[in-house]
Each structure stands twice: as structure tokens, then as C-alpha cells.
Design a protein around this motif. Structure first.
Motif, PDB file in Angstrom:
ATOM      1  N   CYS A   9       0.696  -1.130   0.090  1.00  0.00           N
ATOM      2  CA  CYS A   9      -0.044  -0.010  -0.048  1.00  0.00           C
ATOM      3  C   CYS A   9       0.835   1.178  -0.036  1.00  0.00           C
ATOM      4  O   CYS A   9       1.996   1.228   0.276  1.00  0.00           O
ATOM      5  CB  CYS A   9      -1.014   0.014   1.165  1.00  0.00           C
ATOM      6  SG  CYS A   9      -2.107  -1.338   1.324  1.00  0.00           S
ATOM      7  N   THR A  13       2.615  -0.609   4.049  1.00  0.00           N
ATOM      8  CA  THR A  13       1.951  -1.617   4.561  1.00  0.00           C
ATOM      9  C   THR A  13       1.556  -2.539   3.616  1.00  0.00           C
ATOM     10  O   THR A  13       1.747  -2.300   2.509  1.00  0.00           O
ATOM     11  CB  THR A  13       0.815  -1.358   5.523  1.00  0.00           C
ATOM     12  OG1 THR A  13      -0.161  -0.821   4.598  1.00  0.00           O
ATOM     13  CG2 THR A  13       1.104  -0.289   6.471  1.00  0.00           C
ATOM     14  N   TYR A  15      -0.856  -5.691   2.251  1.00  0.00           N
ATOM     15  CA  TYR A  15      -2.169  -6.431   2.453  1.00  0.00           C
ATOM     16  C   TYR A  15      -2.210  -7.774   1.789  1.00  0.00           C
ATOM     17  O   TYR A  15      -1.590  -7.764   0.647  1.00  0.00           O
ATOM     18  CB  TYR A  15      -3.208  -5.479   2.057  1.00  0.00           C
ATOM     19  CG  TYR A  15      -4.666  -6.128   1.765  1.00  0.00           C
ATOM     20  CD1 TYR A  15      -5.374  -6.122   3.118  1.00  0.00           C
ATOM     21  CD2 TYR A  15      -5.055  -6.741   0.829  1.00  0.00           C
ATOM     22  CE1 TYR A  15      -6.570  -6.809   2.890  1.00  0.00           C
ATOM     23  CE2 TYR A  15      -6.318  -7.262   0.588  1.00  0.00           C
ATOM     24  CZ  TYR A  15      -7.150  -7.271   1.897  1.00  0.00           C
ATOM     25  OH  TYR A  15      -8.372  -7.939   1.819  1.00  0.00           O
ATOM     26  N   THR A  16      -2.572  -8.884   2.567  1.00  0.00           N
ATOM     27  CA  THR A  16      -2.876 -10.164   1.883  1.00  0.00           C
ATOM     28  C   THR A  16      -4.262 -10.728   1.620  1.00  0.00           C
ATOM     29  O   THR A  16      -5.077 -10.291   2.609  1.00  0.00           O
ATOM     30  CB  THR A  16      -2.138 -11.087   2.877  1.00  0.00           C
ATOM     31  OG1 THR A  16      -0.779 -10.849   3.116  1.00  0.00           O
ATOM     32  CG2 THR A  16      -2.134 -12.407   2.066  1.00  0.00           C
ATOM     33  N   GLY A  17      -4.698 -11.053   0.589  1.00  0.00           N
ATOM     34  CA  GLY A  17      -5.877 -11.491   0.201  1.00  0.00           C
ATOM     35  C   GLY A  17      -5.980 -12.354  -0.697  1.00  0.00           C
ATOM     36  O   GLY A  17      -4.963 -13.094  -1.192  1.00  0.00           O
ATOM     37  N   HIS A  29      -9.084  -2.690  -5.522  1.00  0.00           N
ATOM     38  CA  HIS A  29      -8.329  -2.188  -4.452  1.00  0.00           C
ATOM     39  C   HIS A  29      -7.867  -0.694  -4.898  1.00  0.00           C
ATOM     40  O   HIS A  29      -7.998   0.146  -4.254  1.00  0.00           O
ATOM     41  CB  HIS A  29      -7.092  -2.804  -4.037  1.00  0.00           C
ATOM     42  CG  HIS A  29      -7.352  -4.093  -3.329  1.00  0.00           C
ATOM     43  ND1 HIS A  29      -7.988  -4.259  -2.166  1.00  0.00           N
ATOM     44  CD2 HIS A  29      -7.111  -5.530  -3.738  1.00  0.00           C
ATOM     45  CE1 HIS A  29      -8.084  -5.489  -1.538  1.00  0.00           C
ATOM     46  NE2 HIS A  29      -7.818  -6.340  -2.578  1.00  0.00           N
ATOM     47  N   TYR A  37      -9.679  -2.125   4.648  1.00  0.00           N
ATOM     48  CA  TYR A  37      -7.986  -1.904   4.685  1.00  0.00           C
ATOM     49  C   TYR A  37      -7.597  -0.819   3.663  1.00  0.00           C
ATOM     50  O   TYR A  37      -6.631  -0.168   4.210  1.00  0.00           O
ATOM     51  CB  TYR A  37      -7.376  -3.147   5.135  1.00  0.00           C
ATOM     52  CG  TYR A  37      -5.837  -2.845   5.781  1.00  0.00           C
ATOM     53  CD1 TYR A  37      -5.622  -2.525   7.243  1.00  0.00           C
ATOM     54  CD2 TYR A  37      -4.909  -2.752   4.630  1.00  0.00           C
ATOM     55  CE1 TYR A  37      -4.490  -2.233   7.430  1.00  0.00           C
ATOM     56  CE2 TYR A  37      -3.593  -2.385   5.137  1.00  0.00           C
ATOM     57  CZ  TYR A  37      -3.276  -2.195   6.569  1.00  0.00           C
ATOM     58  OH  TYR A  37      -1.816  -1.967   6.885  1.00  0.00           O
ATOM     59  N   THR A  38      -7.572  -1.296   2.640  1.00  0.00           N
ATOM     60  CA  THR A  38      -6.826  -0.595   1.368  1.00  0.00           C
ATOM     61  C   THR A  38      -7.491   0.722   1.011  1.00  0.00           C
ATOM     62  O   THR A  38      -6.760   1.534   0.295  1.00  0.00           O
ATOM     63  CB  THR A  38      -6.723  -1.808   0.127  1.00  0.00           C
ATOM     64  OG1 THR A  38      -7.891  -2.082  -0.194  1.00  0.00           O
ATOM     65  CG2 THR A  38      -5.790  -2.805   0.675  1.00  0.00           C
ATOM     66  N   ARG A  41      -5.496   3.720   1.438  1.00  0.00           N
ATOM     67  CA  ARG A  41      -4.139   3.400   1.207  1.00  0.00           C
ATOM     68  C   ARG A  41      -3.619   3.441   0.070  1.00  0.00           C
ATOM     69  O   ARG A  41      -2.630   2.631  -0.296  1.00  0.00           O
ATOM     70  CB  ARG A  41      -3.833   2.199   2.182  1.00  0.00           C
ATOM     71  CG  ARG A  41      -3.909   2.614   3.800  1.00  0.00           C
ATOM     72  CD  ARG A  41      -3.424   1.360   4.478  1.00  0.00           C
ATOM     73  NE  ARG A  41      -3.399   1.319   5.799  1.00  0.00           N
ATOM     74  CZ  ARG A  41      -4.443   1.402   6.764  1.00  0.00           C
ATOM     75  NH1 ARG A  41      -5.594   1.061   6.157  1.00  0.00           N
ATOM     76  NH2 ARG A  41      -3.995   1.536   8.045  1.00  0.00           N
ATOM     77  N   LYS A  66      -0.938 -14.175   6.606  1.00  0.00           N
ATOM     78  CA  LYS A  66      -1.355 -13.035   7.258  1.00  0.00           C
ATOM     79  C   LYS A  66      -0.655 -13.336   8.827  1.00  0.00           C
ATOM     80  O   LYS A  66      -1.017 -12.302   9.779  1.00  0.00           O
ATOM     81  CB  LYS A  66      -3.106 -13.169   7.507  1.00  0.00           C
ATOM     82  CG  LYS A  66      -3.589 -12.622   6.445  1.00  0.00           C
ATOM     83  CD  LYS A  66      -5.049 -12.497   6.280  1.00  0.00           C
ATOM     84  CE  LYS A  66      -5.615 -11.785   5.027  1.00  0.00           C
ATOM     85  NZ  LYS A  66      -7.063 -11.426   5.160  1.00  0.00           N
TER      86      LYS A  66
END
Length: 82
Positions: A9, A13, A15-17, A29, A37-38, A41, A66
Motif C-alpha cells: 500500500c 504496509t 495487505y494479503t488477500g 483495490h 483496509y486498502t 491506502r 497473514k
């Protein structure tokens, strides 16, 4: 195919998806329509993907990633071959 992906991001940071269409999901995203979360960001950058034949294996791997520390995730991203 089922995919686990990691995004970097704008605030650096990770981010895992999980998805079945990486390109569409990253686009969502990036447009602020992805995970909560995104949303604040953006922009996001795809830095890692893993492909799996079935959903349950991909979801287990997403959970495993995660649970990793930031340092371990950075190593995973750094080890990715593009």
C-alpha cells in the motif's frame, strides 16, 4: 485457479488477500472499492502472487501469510520471482 496475493500500500504496509481474478481484484483495490483496509491506502502495488488449484488450499495459505511477522512477509515478497 485460486490466488493469494500481497499488495504494498501507499503507506508501505502489506495487505494479503484471496481471489480468483488477480487483475480485477487489484483494480478494485486501486479504485478504493476493495477491502476496507486498502481504501485509504491507495495507490497499491501487487508484489506477490501464489496460485492454487482449489479454494481451500488458497484460503489456508492466505491465513498462514497473514500470521507471519512483517519481516517474514518482506522476505516472502523479496523472494518472489517475476
Amino acid at each position: 485457479m485460486h490466488y493469494v496475493y500481497i499488495l504494498r500500500c501507499a503507506d508501505d504496509t502489506l495487505y494479503t488477500g484471496y481471489t480468483t481474478d488477480v487483475e480485477r481484484r487489484v483494480s478494485e483495490h486501486g479504485a478504493g472499492e476493495g477491502a476496507k483496509y486498502t481504501r485509504g491506502r491507495t495507490p497499491v502495488e501487487l508484489v506477490h502472487t501464489e496460485a492454487y488449484e482449489d479454494r481451500s488450499t488458497a484460503m489456508r495459505r492466505e491465513y498462514e501469510i497473514k500470521q507471519l511477522s512483517r519481516a517474514r512477509k518482506e522476505r516472502l515478497v523479496g523472494d518472489a520471482e517475476w
